[in-house]
Design a protein around this motif. Structure first.
Motif, PDB file in Angstrom:
ATOM      1  N   LEU A  97       0.877  -1.170   0.000  1.00 15.52           N
ATOM      2  CA  LEU A  97       0.000   0.000   0.000  1.00 15.52           C
ATOM      3  C   LEU A  97       0.913   1.218   0.000  1.00 15.52           C
ATOM      4  N   ALA A  98       0.793   2.028  -1.019  1.00 18.51           N
ATOM      5  CA  ALA A  98       1.651   3.213  -1.147  1.00 18.51           C
ATOM      6  C   ALA A  98       0.829   4.386  -1.653  1.00 18.51           C
ATOM      7  N   VAL A  99       1.128   5.544  -1.109  1.00 17.80           N
ATOM      8  CA  VAL A  99       0.467   6.788  -1.490  1.00 17.80           C
ATOM      9  C   VAL A  99       1.541   7.750  -1.990  1.00 17.80           C
ATOM     10  N   SER A 100       1.224   8.496  -3.044  1.00 23.49           N
ATOM     11  CA  SER A 100       2.202   9.452  -3.582  1.00 23.49           C
ATOM     12  C   SER A 100       2.555  10.497  -2.539  1.00 23.49           C
ATOM     13  N   ARG A 101       3.746  11.040  -2.653  1.00 25.41           N
ATOM     14  CA  ARG A 101       4.209  12.063  -1.711  1.00 25.41           C
ATOM     15  C   ARG A 101       3.222  13.226  -1.626  1.00 25.41           C
ATOM     16  N   LEU A 102       2.695  13.630  -2.765  1.00 26.03           N
ATOM     17  CA  LEU A 102       1.794  14.781  -2.810  1.00 26.03           C
ATOM     18  C   LEU A 102       0.431  14.483  -2.190  1.00 26.03           C
ATOM     19  N   SER A 103       0.089  13.200  -2.058  1.00 29.97           N
ATOM     20  CA  SER A 103      -1.230  12.821  -1.544  1.00 29.97           C
ATOM     21  C   SER A 103      -1.220  12.409  -0.070  1.00 29.97           C
ATOM     22  N   ILE A 104      -0.041  12.365   0.536  1.00 30.38           N
ATOM     23  CA  ILE A 104       0.045  11.967   1.934  1.00 30.38           C
ATOM     24  C   ILE A 104      -0.717  12.978   2.789  1.00 30.38           C
ATOM     25  N   GLY A 105      -1.543  12.468   3.682  1.00 28.75           N
ATOM     26  CA  GLY A 105      -2.327  13.318   4.558  1.00 28.75           C
ATOM     27  C   GLY A 105      -3.668  13.739   3.984  1.00 28.75           C
ATOM     28  N   SER A 106      -3.978  13.275   2.768  1.00 29.49           N
ATOM     29  CA  SER A 106      -5.225  13.675   2.106  1.00 29.49           C
ATOM     30  C   SER A 106      -6.363  12.682   2.316  1.00 29.49           C
ATOM     31  N   GLY A 107      -6.100  11.581   3.002  1.00 30.15           N
ATOM     32  CA  GLY A 107      -7.123  10.567   3.211  1.00 30.15           C
ATOM     33  C   GLY A 107      -7.134   9.468   2.166  1.00 30.15           C
ATOM     34  N   ILE A 108      -6.209   9.516   1.215  1.00 25.89           N
ATOM     35  CA  ILE A 108      -6.156   8.508   0.144  1.00 25.89           C
ATOM     36  C   ILE A 108      -5.853   7.124   0.713  1.00 25.89           C
ATOM     37  N   GLY A 109      -4.970   7.039   1.687  1.00 26.85           N
ATOM     38  CA  GLY A 109      -4.649   5.750   2.287  1.00 26.85           C
ATOM     39  C   GLY A 109      -5.878   5.091   2.897  1.00 26.85           C
ATOM     40  N   LYS A 110      -6.691   5.881   3.562  1.00 25.29           N
ATOM     41  CA  LYS A 110      -7.923   5.362   4.167  1.00 25.29           C
ATOM     42  C   LYS A 110      -8.881   4.878   3.079  1.00 25.29           C
ATOM     43  N   ILE A 111      -8.970   5.611   1.987  1.00 20.04           N
ATOM     44  CA  ILE A 111      -9.831   5.193   0.878  1.00 20.04           C
ATOM     45  C   ILE A 111      -9.313   3.890   0.270  1.00 20.04           C
ATOM     46  N   ALA A 112      -8.002   3.772   0.141  1.00 20.49           N
ATOM     47  CA  ALA A 112      -7.414   2.537  -0.388  1.00 20.49           C
ATOM     48  C   ALA A 112      -7.759   1.350   0.511  1.00 20.49           C
ATOM     49  N   LEU A 113      -7.690   1.545   1.819  1.00 18.85           N
ATOM     50  CA  LEU A 113      -8.062   0.470   2.748  1.00 18.85           C
ATOM     51  C   LEU A 113      -9.524   0.087   2.573  1.00 18.85           C
ATOM     52  N   ARG A 114     -10.391   1.059   2.397  1.00 18.58           N
ATOM     53  CA  ARG A 114     -11.823   0.765   2.195  1.00 18.58           C
ATOM     54  C   ARG A 114     -12.021  -0.036   0.902  1.00 18.58           C
ATOM     55  N   CYS A 115     -11.272   0.301  -0.129  1.00 21.02           N
ATOM     56  CA  CYS A 115     -11.358  -0.464  -1.384  1.00 21.02           C
ATOM     57  C   CYS A 115     -10.909  -1.907  -1.161  1.00 21.02           C
ATOM     58  N   ALA A 116      -9.843  -2.102  -0.390  1.00 21.98           N
ATOM     59  CA  ALA A 116      -9.362  -3.451  -0.082  1.00 21.98           C
ATOM     60  C   ALA A 116     -10.413  -4.224   0.713  1.00 21.98           C
ATOM     61  N   GLU A 117     -11.049  -3.554   1.650  1.00 22.29           N
ATOM     62  CA  GLU A 117     -12.097  -4.202   2.439  1.00 22.29           C
ATOM     63  C   GLU A 117     -13.279  -4.597   1.555  1.00 22.29           C
ATOM     64  N   GLU A 118     -13.657  -3.734   0.635  1.00 22.61           N
ATOM     65  CA  GLU A 118     -14.759  -4.041  -0.289  1.00 22.61           C
ATOM     66  C   GLU A 118     -14.404  -5.246  -1.154  1.00 22.61           C
ATOM     67  N   TYR A 119     -13.159  -5.312  -1.611  1.00 23.64           N
ATOM     68  CA  TYR A 119     -12.696  -6.453  -2.395  1.00 23.64           C
ATOM     69  C   TYR A 119     -12.884  -7.733  -1.584  1.00 23.64           C
ATOM     70  N   CYS A 120     -12.463  -7.707  -0.323  1.00 30.86           N
ATOM     71  CA  CYS A 120     -12.595  -8.886   0.548  1.00 30.86           C
ATOM     72  C   CYS A 120     -14.053  -9.323   0.642  1.00 30.86           C
ATOM     73  N   LYS A 121     -14.920  -8.393   0.939  1.00 34.21           N
ATOM     74  CA  LYS A 121     -16.332  -8.714   1.103  1.00 34.21           C
ATOM     75  C   LYS A 121     -16.935  -9.283  -0.173  1.00 34.21           C
ATOM     76  N   LYS A 122     -16.606  -8.678  -1.316  1.00 35.33           N
ATOM     77  CA  LYS A 122     -17.134  -9.155  -2.605  1.00 35.33           C
ATOM     78  C   LYS A 122     -16.660 -10.558  -2.929  1.00 35.33           C
ATOM     79  N   ASN A 123     -15.495 -10.928  -2.393  1.00 30.59           N
ATOM     80  CA  ASN A 123     -14.914 -12.226  -2.683  1.00 30.59           C
ATOM     81  C   ASN A 123     -15.073 -13.218  -1.537  1.00 30.59           C
ATOM     82  N   GLY A 124     -15.992 -12.925  -0.630  1.00 30.07           N
ATOM     83  CA  GLY A 124     -16.313 -13.865   0.437  1.00 30.07           C
ATOM     84  C   GLY A 124     -15.227 -14.043   1.476  1.00 30.07           C
ATOM     85  N   LYS A 125     -14.372 -13.057   1.633  1.00 30.69           N
ATOM     86  CA  LYS A 125     -13.287 -13.129   2.618  1.00 30.69           C
ATOM     87  C   LYS A 125     -13.654 -12.285   3.825  1.00 30.69           C
TER      88      LYS A 125
END
Length: 164
Positions: A97-125
């Motif tokens: 999980l990596a966020v660009s230097r310019l995006s650090i502190g913008s909440g992108i990391g949290k959004i990426a985690l939510r996307c990963a969680e959605e992937y898990c749920k969609k795939n029965g994990k």
């Protein structure tokens, strides 16, 4: 999340993705955080390419500019087995999980985690697992702040999981 494009990386993204990850690893090194020294030296290039080929790596873009990436393994990698032991459960393993230097502190990391969680749920994990270097205090706090639980420390890496 509509302002962000989240998609699977493709072969044509390989060079961009490797360059992006190395840039983040060099930035971490500048901050005296030895999170991805092996990656910076090219030690994970083949694994990165394989994850792209296996449709396990996601890119996040905003205004056509790459702002984050993450990789999800439905099966344990060699590193996961080394870190967690051999497990056979409903877990997905989050890597790079990596966020660009310019995006650090913008909440992108949290959004990426939510996307990963959605992937898990969609795939029965039902479990999302990851590890990060123990001495990266900000990153460790980031995972705790986002609902992950520290399950232990192994080989100077904190092990986290989140039940979904």
């Amino acid at each position: 999340m509509s302002e962000y494009e989240v998609k699977l990386a493709q072969g044509k993204d390989e060079y961009l993705l490797i360059h992006f990850l190395k840039d983040v690893s060099f930035w971490l090194k500048e901050k005296e955080i030895d999170q991805w020294g092996f990656l910076a030296a090219g030690g994970e290039d083949d694994e990165i390419r394989e994850a792209i080929r296996n449709k396990q790596t996601f890119l996040m873009k905003k205004d056509q500019r790459m702002i984050a990436t993450f990789t999800l393994y439905d099966l344990q990698s060699e590193w996961d087995i080394h870190t967690w032991g051999k497990l056979d459960d409903q877990a997905v393993y989050l890597h790079r999980l990596a966020v660009s230097r310019l995006s650090i502190g913008s909440g992108i990391g949290k959004i990426a985690l939510r996307c990963a969680e959605e992937y898990c749920k969609k795939n029965g994990k039902s479990i999302l697992r990851l590890d990060c270097i123990e001495n990266n205090k900000k990153l460790n706090q980031f995972y705790l702040d986002n609902g992950f639980h520290l399950t232990g420390v192994f080989d100077e890496h904190c092990k986290y999981e989140k039940r979904l």
